[in-house]
Design an enzyme around this catalytic site. Structure first.
Site, PDB file in Angstrom:
ATOM      1  CG  ASP A 297      46.605  43.864 -12.543  1.00 31.20           C
ATOM      2  OD1 ASP A 297      47.800  43.626 -12.734  1.00 31.20           O
ATOM      3  OD2 ASP A 297      45.677  43.180 -13.027  1.00 31.20           O
ATOM      4  CD  GLU A 340      50.758  45.461 -14.939  1.00 27.17           C
ATOM      5  OE1 GLU A 340      51.388  44.837 -15.798  1.00 27.17           O
ATOM      6  OE2 GLU A 340      49.520  45.406 -14.828  1.00 27.17           O
TER       7      GLU A 340
END
EC number: 2.4.1.18
Length: 636
Positions: A297, A340
């Site tokens: 993330d 991401e």
């Protein structure tokens, strides 16, 4: 673990050394806290009084340890840390394998060797899937479905959840499940993105053993499991990593760099101990739990200071990412590493040895934003933004992209995927089917968040399960059926996944029909060819022509505008044969009907090229007549 490698940020097995480990003499506790004055281990085994269980530091190593003979698996414990400033804090073990259910914060002793996997066949054949279908169903474990028997939280345990998810995932045609972070975290509303325990499965849904059992169940059914991993920031709560030994041990000491936009603490990648902690955590989930991939993330917040390119590149973070990914690639060559990342930083998915960051895949956030923006626009105005939809192919081959419609797109007032579509109720469904046809036929792997496939209108809420009652309504039933058939088409036809990142396997056939707002492209793999037609206008075209360079017939395979999917198109699924008349610079042409706001997928069947028909020997008077007759027959 090699302690020197831990200090310099090269260790990947720190969890084997630190934490609570069972020995023949009791439980060995070991923690790193170089600035602590004194540390005691407290827990159920000593009535939370550590005066007799002081941990001993080995020289000036910063490592404190002790063996507690009465400690047993399942018992709770903490570290009582005497800080240099005189404050005494009871802390969660950074390397704990178990935890109390929030809001309680004690660590729990866990025997990780208590479960033995039976997924050898799966692990042996597992790969990074570059030329295989990757269709990810993104799931929040606490809200996919709610357990009505649990009135307080409604959470299913890991194994119970797996037994319900597996048949649904298989029926719908997904190849992988990706869970939002399953590391321990104190606040339900953070969805796991503000973690406290980097080696600890969240106790909301059960124990480490139960999580292992769930992953094993998925593997037995041929389904991969990916977990979200947060290597950028951690909770600021004082019971966990924040100023763990009374100083900024895991975070930056500078407040400007120390805190993120989410109010969390940023990891200090310039400390070797922090690098070893994080990369050991990533390795832990692969080694001990057999996860098939991790999605990392907020990588943009690691590449640039605070995620802001104007503040410059964080060189320490880049070095850490390269070291971590390079090591993980060697330790687990078949595991997928997914970034991401919303930046245009180059070579994110290039190998580290070629000056890349070493990820296998990168989320294509540009494609996601451009596509959803386009579908919000009135069909008439789309001609003014025509190339917004085709722009992704201008840069697609720069990275190994994955196309995501994730949880981030259906929360915080952004509206659900279906709600984002232009128009009223019926038109939203019509366009959502076209949107997903475009997504699943566009090069790149796929990810779709739970609820999107049933046409959910309500934004996702972690306290409520998906609105499954919508499947009692025809429009939602039709949409759900369409998504199922589209998924199965994607995973069964090599043209849509084999050679995803080879530019020879995609081409535009029509990408200049601005006034008509029509796009046509071809996906191919060997002799497996498909042509996809998108009509983004609200007008039906009954005789739309486009060129082709082979003699072929088109077989309609899937269109959301068919009656069985709630559409209005009732025309027969006719086979369309290429005309032999030249068309623009093409050798052949097709003439098709395209319903308004629709997408059609055709399978291409190549035909033998017609042979030249020799003219018979005739007298001069009849030659011209016969030539005209033969030419007419040939063209028909």
């Amino acid at each position: 673990m090699n302690l020197h490698e831990f200090y310099i940020g090269k260790a990947f097995d720190a969890y084997e050394y630190f934490g609570a480990h069972l020995t023949k003499n009791g439980v060995l506790f070991r923690v790193y806290a170089p600035n602590a004055e004194k540390i005691e281990v407290i827990g159920e085994f000593n009535d939370w009084d550590g005066t007799e269980d002081e941990m001993i530091q080995d020289a000036q190593s910063g490592v404190f340890e002790c063996v507690q003979k009465d400690a047993k698996p399942g018992m709770m414990y903490k570290y009582r840390i005497y800080q240099p400033d005189g404050i005494v804090m009871d802390r969660f073990d950074p390397y704990s394998f178990g935890s109390q259910v929030r809001p309680d914060t004690a660590s729990v002793i866990v025997d990780l060797e208590d479960y033995h996997f039976s997924d050898e066949a799966w692990m042996k054949k597992r790969s990074k899937n570059y030329d295989l279908p990757v269709n990810i169903y993104e799931v929040h474990a606490g809200s996919w479905r709610k357990n009505e028997a649990d009135e307080e939280n409604g959470w299913y345990h890991y194994q119970e959840l797996g037994k319900q998810l597996i048949p649904y995932v298989k029926e719908m045609g997904y190849t992988h499940v990706e869970f939002l972070p399953l590391t321990e975290h104190p606040a339900d509303c953070s969805w796991g993105y503000q973690a406290s325990g980097y080696f600890c499965p969240t106790s909301r849904y059960g124990t480490a053993k139960e999580l292992m059992e769930m992953v094993d169940l998925f593997h037995k059914e041929g389904i991969g499991v990916i977990m979200d991993f947060v290597p950028v920031h951690f909770i600021a709560d004082t019971y966990a990593l924040n100023k763990f030994d009374g100083t900024a041990l895991y975070e930056y000491a500078d407040a400007d760099k120390g805190y993120s936009e989410w109010g969390t603490c940023n990891f200090n990648y310039y400390r070797g101990e922090v690098r070893s902690f994080l990369q050991s955590s990533a390795n832990f989930w692969m080694e001990k739990f057999h996860f098939d991939g991790i999605r990392m993330d907020a990588i943009s917040n690691a590449i640039y200071w605070q995620g802001d390119s104007s503040k410059g590149i964080n060189e320490g973070a880049l070095d850490f990412i390269k070291c971590m990914n390079s090591g993980l690639q060697k330790l687990h060559p078949s595991v997928m590493l997914i970034a991401e990342d919303s930046t245009n930083f180059p070579k994110v998915t290039a190998p580290v040895e070629y000056d890349g960051l070493g990820f296998d895949y990168k989320w294509d956030m540009g494609w996601m934003n451009d596509t959803l923006d386009y579908f919000r626009i009135h069909p008439y105005d789309r001609k003014f933004h025509y190339h917004k939809l085709s722009f992704s192919m201008m840069y697609f081959y720069n990275e190994h992209y994955l196309l995501p419609f994730s949880h981030d797109e259906v929360v915080h007032g952004k509206a659900t995927i279906l709600q984002k579509m232009w128009g009223e109720y019926d038109l939203k469904f019509q366009q959502a089917k076209t949107l997903y046809t475009y997504m699943y036929t566009h090069p790149g792997k796929k990810l779709n968040f739970m609820g999107n496939e049933i046409g959910q209108f309500r934004e996702w809420d972690e306290e409520k399960e998906c609105d499954w009652m919508l499947l009692d309504y025809p429009k939602h039933q039709d949409f759900h059926r369409f998504m199922k058939d589209l998924n199965h088409l994607y995973i069964s036809e090599p043209a849509f996944f084999n050679g995803d990142y080879n530019s020879a396997n995609f081409r535009w056939i029509e990408v200049e029909a601005v006034e008509e707002r029509v796009y046509i492209y071809e996906r191919m793999c060997g002799e497996n060819h498909f042509i996809v037609v998108l009509n983004m206008s609200d007008a039906q075209y009954n005789d739309f022509e486009f060129g082709y360079d082979h003699y072929a017939v088109l077989h309609e395979v899937l269109s959301g505008e068919r009656k069985e999917y709630g559409g209005y198109f009732e025309g027969p699924k006719e086979d369309i044969v290429a005309k032999t008349t030249g068309y623009k610079w093409w050798k052949r042409k097709f003439k098709i009907t395209i319903p308004a706001l629709a997408a059609i997928i055709y399978k291409v069947e190549f035909l033998p090229e017609p042979k030249e028909i020799p003219l018979p020997m005739l007298d001069e008077a009849s030659i011209d007549i016969d030539r005209k007759r033969l030419r007419a027959e040939h063209e028909n």
